[in-house]
Design a protein around this motif. Structure first.
Motif, PDB file in Angstrom:
ATOM      1  N   PRO A   1      33.705  45.048  29.990  1.00  0.00           N
ATOM      2  CA  PRO A   1      33.817  43.589  29.990  1.00  0.00           C
ATOM      3  C   PRO A   1      35.007  43.083  30.788  1.00  0.00           C
ATOM      4  O   PRO A   1      35.062  41.908  31.156  1.00  0.00           O
ATOM      5  N   ALA A   2      35.983  43.963  31.071  1.00  0.00           N
ATOM      6  CA  ALA A   2      37.131  43.571  31.885  1.00  0.00           C
ATOM      7  C   ALA A   2      36.859  43.715  33.378  1.00  0.00           C
ATOM      8  O   ALA A   2      37.704  43.354  34.198  1.00  0.00           O
ATOM      9  N   ASP A   3      35.695  44.240  33.729  1.00  0.00           N
ATOM     10  CA  ASP A   3      35.312  44.403  35.127  1.00  0.00           C
ATOM     11  C   ASP A   3      34.610  43.127  35.613  1.00  0.00           C
ATOM     12  O   ASP A   3      33.659  42.662  34.987  1.00  0.00           O
ATOM     13  N   VAL A   4      35.084  42.574  36.706  1.00  0.00           N
ATOM     14  CA  VAL A   4      34.537  41.319  37.238  1.00  0.00           C
ATOM     15  C   VAL A   4      33.038  41.418  37.478  1.00  0.00           C
ATOM     16  O   VAL A   4      32.265  40.526  37.091  1.00  0.00           O
ATOM     17  N   ASP A   5      32.604  42.492  38.110  1.00  0.00           N
ATOM     18  CA  ASP A   5      31.194  42.642  38.466  1.00  0.00           C
ATOM     19  C   ASP A   5      30.316  42.843  37.231  1.00  0.00           C
ATOM     20  O   ASP A   5      29.228  42.266  37.131  1.00  0.00           O
ATOM     21  N   ASP A   6      30.777  43.665  36.287  1.00  0.00           N
ATOM     22  CA  ASP A   6      29.999  43.915  35.074  1.00  0.00           C
ATOM     23  C   ASP A   6      29.840  42.641  34.247  1.00  0.00           C
ATOM     24  O   ASP A   6      28.763  42.361  33.703  1.00  0.00           O
ATOM     25  N   ALA A   7      30.932  41.883  34.129  1.00  0.00           N
ATOM     26  CA  ALA A   7      30.884  40.652  33.340  1.00  0.00           C
ATOM     27  C   ALA A   7      29.918  39.650  33.962  1.00  0.00           C
ATOM     28  O   ALA A   7      29.105  39.031  33.266  1.00  0.00           O
ATOM     29  N   ALA A   8      29.996  39.485  35.284  1.00  0.00           N
ATOM     30  CA  ALA A   8      29.109  38.522  35.964  1.00  0.00           C
ATOM     31  C   ALA A   8      27.648  38.950  35.835  1.00  0.00           C
ATOM     32  O   ALA A   8      26.772  38.122  35.578  1.00  0.00           O
ATOM     33  N   LEU A   9      27.382  40.253  36.008  1.00  0.00           N
ATOM     34  CA  LEU A   9      26.008  40.736  35.908  1.00  0.00           C
ATOM     35  C   LEU A   9      25.468  40.571  34.492  1.00  0.00           C
ATOM     36  O   LEU A   9      24.301  40.213  34.297  1.00  0.00           O
TER      37      LEU A   9
END
Length: 221
Positions: free
Chosen positions: A164-172
């Protein structure tokens, strides 16, 4: 003259047919794996999420959907999209004054949704507007726990667990949640239904709409 059917043969044939049909139906579950441009060679491909029940939230009277703005790069399944995504995010960052790193995550999520859920038509501008409404600043989208539990996904396809702290994972993850009903977010019904139907976003729906409209206008096609 055709050879007559011996006793028991008809029953065996019907049983075999049922087995074949069952195997064919089960096999369709395997046709979910999609390889898109942001999945580089050697990485784990994307898997389409299951469609959820359609939300029944109605949009406000005379409501419209935000314009999409400048689309993220096209997917190129057999070669890296990273250079094109970086160029796009830098250009959009210059126009919107948002961090290019965040925009790359939003643009990547838009690209993934084109492949996983082509009828969703989710724009990066909506994800960016959600980020602005939630006061993200330069960090990843805050993802409500109930959304993360159901829709979390690893955007890089590197086999690691979603973060959840990863920009790409959160957006996806947020993108998958918004597209989960199968609604068309390019329409007022679909867009407002997705936002108002998400309890964590509903109170900010008007702000998200206005911000998405402003961002899309700042970065025209």
């Amino acid at each position: 003259m055709a050879e007559p059917t011996r006793p028991g043969e008809a029953r065996i044939r019907r049983f075999s047919l049922r087995l074949l049909v069952g195997a064919a139906v089960a096999g369709t579950g395997l046709v979910l794996i999609l390889t898109i441009g942001v999945t580089r060679p050697g990485e784990e491909p994307a898997v389409s999420p299951p469609a959820a029940a359609a939300r029944t939230v109605e949009p406000p009277p005379a409501a419209t959907a935000p314009p999409p703005g400048r689309a993220a790069p096209e997917d190129r399944p057999r070669e890296s999209d990273l250079a094109a995504l970086d160029a796009w995010s830098n250009e959009v960052a210059s126009a919107t004054k948002l961090p290019a790193r965040l925009l790359a995550g939003y643009g990547r999520a838009e690209m993934w949704m084109r492949a996983e859920w082509s009828g969703c038509h989710l724009s990066w501008a909506t994800l960016a507007a959600i980020g602005q409404a939630e006061a993200v600043g330069t960090g990843p989208l805050p993802v409500p726990e109930e959304i993360w539990k159901q829709w979390a996904a690893r955007a890089g396809g590197d086999g690691k667990p979603p973060d959840p702290a990863d920009v790409d994972d959160a957006a996806l993850t947020v993108a998958r949640s918004l597209c989960s009903t199968g609604a068309d977010l390019a329409t007022a019904q679909g867009w407002w239904g997705a936002i108002l139907g998400t309890p964590a976003l509903a109170p900010q729906a008007r702000l998200i709409f206005d911000t998405a409209t402003t961002l899309a206008a700042a970065a025209p096609r």
